[in-house]
Design a protein around this motif. Structure first.
Motif, PDB file in Angstrom:
ATOM      1  N   LEU A 129       0.821  -1.203   0.000  1.00  0.00           N
ATOM      2  CA  LEU A 129       0.000   0.000   0.000  1.00  0.00           C
ATOM      3  C   LEU A 129       0.856   1.254   0.000  1.00  0.00           C
ATOM      4  O   LEU A 129       0.550   2.233  -0.672  1.00  0.00           O
ATOM      5  CB  LEU A 129      -0.906   0.012   1.231  1.00  0.00           C
ATOM      6  CG  LEU A 129      -2.022  -1.010   1.190  1.00  0.00           C
ATOM      7  CD1 LEU A 129      -2.858  -0.914   2.444  1.00  0.00           C
ATOM      8  CD2 LEU A 129      -2.872  -0.780  -0.031  1.00  0.00           C
ATOM      9  N   ALA A 130       1.937   1.223   0.738  1.00  0.00           N
ATOM     10  CA  ALA A 130       2.771   2.408   0.862  1.00  0.00           C
ATOM     11  C   ALA A 130       3.353   2.819  -0.483  1.00  0.00           C
ATOM     12  O   ALA A 130       3.618   3.994  -0.716  1.00  0.00           O
ATOM     13  CB  ALA A 130       3.888   2.154   1.861  1.00  0.00           C
ATOM     14  N   SER A 131       3.535   1.834  -1.362  1.00  0.00           N
ATOM     15  CA  SER A 131       4.163   2.142  -2.634  1.00  0.00           C
ATOM     16  C   SER A 131       3.163   2.655  -3.655  1.00  0.00           C
ATOM     17  O   SER A 131       3.517   3.111  -4.714  1.00  0.00           O
ATOM     18  CB  SER A 131       4.867   0.906  -3.192  1.00  0.00           C
ATOM     19  OG  SER A 131       3.898  -0.062  -3.539  1.00  0.00           O
ATOM     20  N   GLU A 132       1.887   2.558  -3.319  1.00  0.00           N
ATOM     21  CA  GLU A 132       0.887   3.031  -4.266  1.00  0.00           C
ATOM     22  C   GLU A 132       0.589   4.492  -4.007  1.00  0.00           C
ATOM     23  O   GLU A 132       0.508   4.936  -2.863  1.00  0.00           O
ATOM     24  CB  GLU A 132      -0.395   2.212  -4.135  1.00  0.00           C
ATOM     25  CG  GLU A 132      -1.031   2.046  -5.474  1.00  0.00           C
ATOM     26  CD  GLU A 132      -2.454   1.519  -5.414  1.00  0.00           C
ATOM     27  OE1 GLU A 132      -3.027   1.395  -4.325  1.00  0.00           O
ATOM     28  OE2 GLU A 132      -2.970   1.259  -6.494  1.00  0.00           O
ATOM     29  N   ASP A 133       0.414   5.240  -5.086  1.00  0.00           N
ATOM     30  CA  ASP A 133       0.097   6.655  -4.928  1.00  0.00           C
ATOM     31  C   ASP A 133      -1.234   6.787  -4.200  1.00  0.00           C
ATOM     32  O   ASP A 133      -2.193   6.086  -4.517  1.00  0.00           O
ATOM     33  CB  ASP A 133      -0.010   7.328  -6.296  1.00  0.00           C
ATOM     34  CG  ASP A 133       1.337   7.339  -7.009  1.00  0.00           C
ATOM     35  OD1 ASP A 133       2.360   7.261  -6.305  1.00  0.00           O
ATOM     36  OD2 ASP A 133       1.348   7.410  -8.243  1.00  0.00           O
ATOM     37  N   VAL A 135      -4.884   8.105  -3.150  1.00  0.00           N
ATOM     38  CA  VAL A 135      -6.002   8.666  -3.923  1.00  0.00           C
ATOM     39  C   VAL A 135      -6.290  10.064  -3.394  1.00  0.00           C
ATOM     40  O   VAL A 135      -6.503  10.230  -2.197  1.00  0.00           O
ATOM     41  CB  VAL A 135      -7.249   7.772  -3.744  1.00  0.00           C
ATOM     42  CG1 VAL A 135      -8.430   8.350  -4.501  1.00  0.00           C
ATOM     43  CG2 VAL A 135      -6.951   6.352  -4.205  1.00  0.00           C
ATOM     44  N   PRO A 136      -6.297  11.090  -4.253  1.00  0.00           N
ATOM     45  CA  PRO A 136      -6.587  12.440  -3.758  1.00  0.00           C
ATOM     46  C   PRO A 136      -8.000  12.540  -3.167  1.00  0.00           C
ATOM     47  O   PRO A 136      -8.931  11.921  -3.683  1.00  0.00           O
ATOM     48  CB  PRO A 136      -6.469  13.322  -5.010  1.00  0.00           C
ATOM     49  CG  PRO A 136      -5.668  12.521  -5.980  1.00  0.00           C
ATOM     50  CD  PRO A 136      -5.967  11.081  -5.688  1.00  0.00           C
ATOM     51  N   CYS A 137      -8.119  13.288  -2.094  1.00  0.00           N
ATOM     52  CA  CYS A 137      -9.412  13.458  -1.423  1.00  0.00           C
ATOM     53  C   CYS A 137     -10.384  14.201  -2.348  1.00  0.00           C
ATOM     54  O   CYS A 137     -10.045  15.244  -2.900  1.00  0.00           O
ATOM     55  CB  CYS A 137      -9.213  14.247  -0.127  1.00  0.00           C
ATOM     56  SG  CYS A 137     -10.762  14.688   0.687  1.00  0.00           S
ATOM     57  N   GLN A 144      -2.782  13.685   1.203  1.00  0.00           N
ATOM     58  CA  GLN A 144      -2.457  13.063   2.487  1.00  0.00           C
ATOM     59  C   GLN A 144      -3.605  12.132   2.880  1.00  0.00           C
ATOM     60  O   GLN A 144      -4.324  12.387   3.849  1.00  0.00           O
ATOM     61  CB  GLN A 144      -2.249  14.133   3.565  1.00  0.00           C
ATOM     62  CG  GLN A 144      -1.158  15.148   3.238  1.00  0.00           C
ATOM     63  CD  GLN A 144       0.198  14.481   3.078  1.00  0.00           C
ATOM     64  OE1 GLN A 144       0.627  13.731   3.948  1.00  0.00           O
ATOM     65  NE2 GLN A 144       0.861  14.721   1.942  1.00  0.00           N
ATOM     66  N   THR A 145      -3.753  11.067   2.097  1.00  0.00           N
ATOM     67  CA  THR A 145      -4.865  10.153   2.368  1.00  0.00           C
ATOM     68  C   THR A 145      -4.344   8.731   2.501  1.00  0.00           C
ATOM     69  O   THR A 145      -3.265   8.413   2.001  1.00  0.00           O
ATOM     70  CB  THR A 145      -5.911  10.179   1.232  1.00  0.00           C
ATOM     71  OG1 THR A 145      -5.338   9.583   0.064  1.00  0.00           O
ATOM     72  CG2 THR A 145      -6.348  11.600   0.902  1.00  0.00           C
ATOM     73  N   VAL A 146      -5.122   7.893   3.158  1.00  0.00           N
ATOM     74  CA  VAL A 146      -4.765   6.475   3.261  1.00  0.00           C
ATOM     75  C   VAL A 146      -5.982   5.621   2.928  1.00  0.00           C
ATOM     76  O   VAL A 146      -7.119   6.013   3.196  1.00  0.00           O
ATOM     77  CB  VAL A 146      -4.285   6.084   4.686  1.00  0.00           C
ATOM     78  CG1 VAL A 146      -2.932   6.685   4.977  1.00  0.00           C
ATOM     79  CG2 VAL A 146      -5.303   6.506   5.742  1.00  0.00           C
ATOM     80  N   ASN A 163      -6.253  12.798   5.760  1.00  0.00           N
ATOM     81  CA  ASN A 163      -5.605  13.460   6.896  1.00  0.00           C
ATOM     82  C   ASN A 163      -5.551  14.971   6.715  1.00  0.00           C
ATOM     83  O   ASN A 163      -5.129  15.691   7.605  1.00  0.00           O
ATOM     84  CB  ASN A 163      -4.192  12.898   7.097  1.00  0.00           C
ATOM     85  CG  ASN A 163      -4.235  11.492   7.688  1.00  0.00           C
ATOM     86  OD1 ASN A 163      -4.909  11.244   8.682  1.00  0.00           O
ATOM     87  ND2 ASN A 163      -3.548  10.559   7.037  1.00  0.00           N
ATOM     88  N   GLY A 164      -5.957  15.445   5.545  1.00  0.00           N
ATOM     89  CA  GLY A 164      -6.012  16.890   5.300  1.00  0.00           C
ATOM     90  C   GLY A 164      -7.265  17.503   5.910  1.00  0.00           C
ATOM     91  O   GLY A 164      -7.193  18.398   6.741  1.00  0.00           O
TER      92      GLY A 164
END
Lengths: 175, 275
Positions: A129-133, A135-137, A144-146, A163-164
């Motif tokens: 997951l960390a390596s995937e870009d 998804v913009p909010c 800054q999303t997960v 997280n934004g």
């Protein structure tokens, strides 16, 4: 060969813009990229529409099939057949740009380009997951999303957190 | 997938009768695996230990039923006259060709999670092999379904890692692995039909698929701090336990009978009903 009420592929395709994805009513089946081909027999007026599922288990497929049949019959086709094909497989990259904007407007993040991730799906337990870009909010545009869960309210959506702006949101899965 | 397969895939209609019959047997096994895995996962709907897992297992169940449908539909091109519904809802246990693992009761959450993981990896390895196989329609189906395994793999890994890292989770997830591993090996049960198709270069051999599955599965579980019941010998992982086989010839765990009663009861009460 057109005229006197005969249909052609472009007319049918145009009409199918009115058939929406029942789970995302701001997007048509054409914009979603599930209409693979339209064939019109100009002699008989019979129409064959080839569609392909987003996810094979999509429960909305039958509804869309029925809606497409009604739509084409309303155009004056003498007969219609909707066939489900798997080749080439659907990818979320097929979703039209205008449809992506409308998804975003209802708070559903459109899928990021699939690119590398599509063919290089690791089978290991290494972090992926960390390596995937991210998804913009869809609300504030922050990156800054997960992804909190690969599964959401339908099989084509995943659950994310921004997280934004500190809000949960859903995304159409990249496939 | 095999080195000897260099020619372009052929359509099912171009295969000879024996090969078509063999392919129908192999595809039925794959379809039955998906169908019952989906049913067992659907038993978590409303019962998940947390809401996210309730949703995840329900979604994965939905995926599996979709995958079963793709494979059952494919059988129509191999001479099967029964519809997918008739195949799924009217056969008795002895006529099912699933591996035994998918019929085991759902158990506790770590058990269901580990079953998903072991089976998802087996299907991902299988589909990877079938994408490059010698039968055009099978390659198309495998390409589609392999893509959809992506979110399953991400999900399983995330939760197995969480359990393996925690003091309270490690014991149960290891116990689930120990109990399930022999059944997971049963997914690669020897099947004459499969062997003949592999020998003819149509599909990868069970031995090759099993070797790949052992590699990705054991390496990844070991990396997460778990102990797969297998040991490394040079480059390969060798299981320390015997596989639980029989499913591919219709011998199933006793619980499969009750599973089928629950799954088929409604349909069998009125097979002509429209929904």
């Amino acid at each position: 060969m057109r005229g006197s009420g005969l249909l052609d592929e472009a007319v049918v395709m145009q009409a199918l813009e009115a058939v929406k994805d029942p789970e995302i009513p701001v997007v048509s089946v054409v914009e979603l990229g599930i209409v693979q081909a339209v064939q019109v027999d100009s002699a008989s007026g019979a129409v064959v529409v080839s569609i392909t599922p987003t996810f094979s288990g999509c429960p909305a497929l039958d509804l869309m099939r029925t809606a497409i049949e009604s739509c084409v019959l309303d155009l004056g086709a003498s007969a219609v057949r909707v066939e489900v094909v798997l080749d080439p497989p659907w990818t979320s990259d097929r979703i039209a740009p205008e449809a992506r904007a409308r998804m975003q407007a209802i708070g559903l993040a459109p899928p990021p380009p699939v690119g590398r991730f599509r063919t290089d799906i690791s089978l290991t337990l290494e972090p992926l997951l960390a390596s995937e870009d991210p998804v913009p909010c869809p609300y504030c545009g922050s990156s800054q999303t997960v992804m909190e869960n690969g599964f959401g309210p339908t099989i084509c959506r995943s659950a994310h957190y921004c997280n934004g702006c500190l809000q949960s949101f859903e995304a159409f899965k990249a496939l | 997938m095999n080195d000897q397969e260099s020619s372009a895939p052929i359509a099912m209609a171009s295969m000879d009768d024996t090969a078509r019959a063999d392919l129908a047997i192999v595809v039925l096994g794959i379809a039955d695996d998906c169908m019952l895995q989906g049913h067992r996962d659907s038993e978590w709907t409303g019962l998940g230990p947390i809401l996210e897992e309730d949703i995840a297992f329900s979604s994965m169940a939905q995926d599996e039923l979709g995958h079963a449908l793709v494979w059952y539909n494919l059988l129509a091109g191999l001479g099967e006259t029964r519809s997918p519904d008739l195949l799924a809802f009217t056969r008795d246990a002895g006529d099912w060709r699933n591996a035994q693992i998918v019929a085991l009761p759902r158990g506790e959450y770590p058990f269901s999670l580990m079953r998903r993981h072991l089976h998802d990896l087996a299907k991902a390895v299988l589909y990877d092999g079938l994408i490059a196989c010698g039968v055009a329609e099978v390659a198309v189906a495998a390409t589609k379904l392999r893509q959809e395994k992506k979110y399953h793999l991400i999900h399983n890994r995330a939760y197995i890692e969480r359990l393996a890292r925690s003091e309270t989770g490690r014991g149960p997830i290891q116990a689930a692995l120990d109990e399930l591993f022999p059944f997971a090996l049963g997914l690669f049960e020897k099947q004459d039909a499969h062997d003949r198709l592999a020998a003819a270069g149509f599909i990868p051999s069970q031995a090759l698929l099993r070797e790949r599955w052992l590699d990705v599965t054991c390496s990844s579980l070991a990396a997460a701090g778990l102990r797969p019941p297998a040991h490394r010998a040079e480059e390969a992982w060798i299981p320390d336990v015997d596989p639980r086989v029989g499913g591919r010839s219709g011998r199933h765990v006793p619980e499969q009978v009750a599973l089928l009663e629950a799954m088929q009861g409604m349909f069998r009460s009125d097979p002509e009903a429209t929904w």
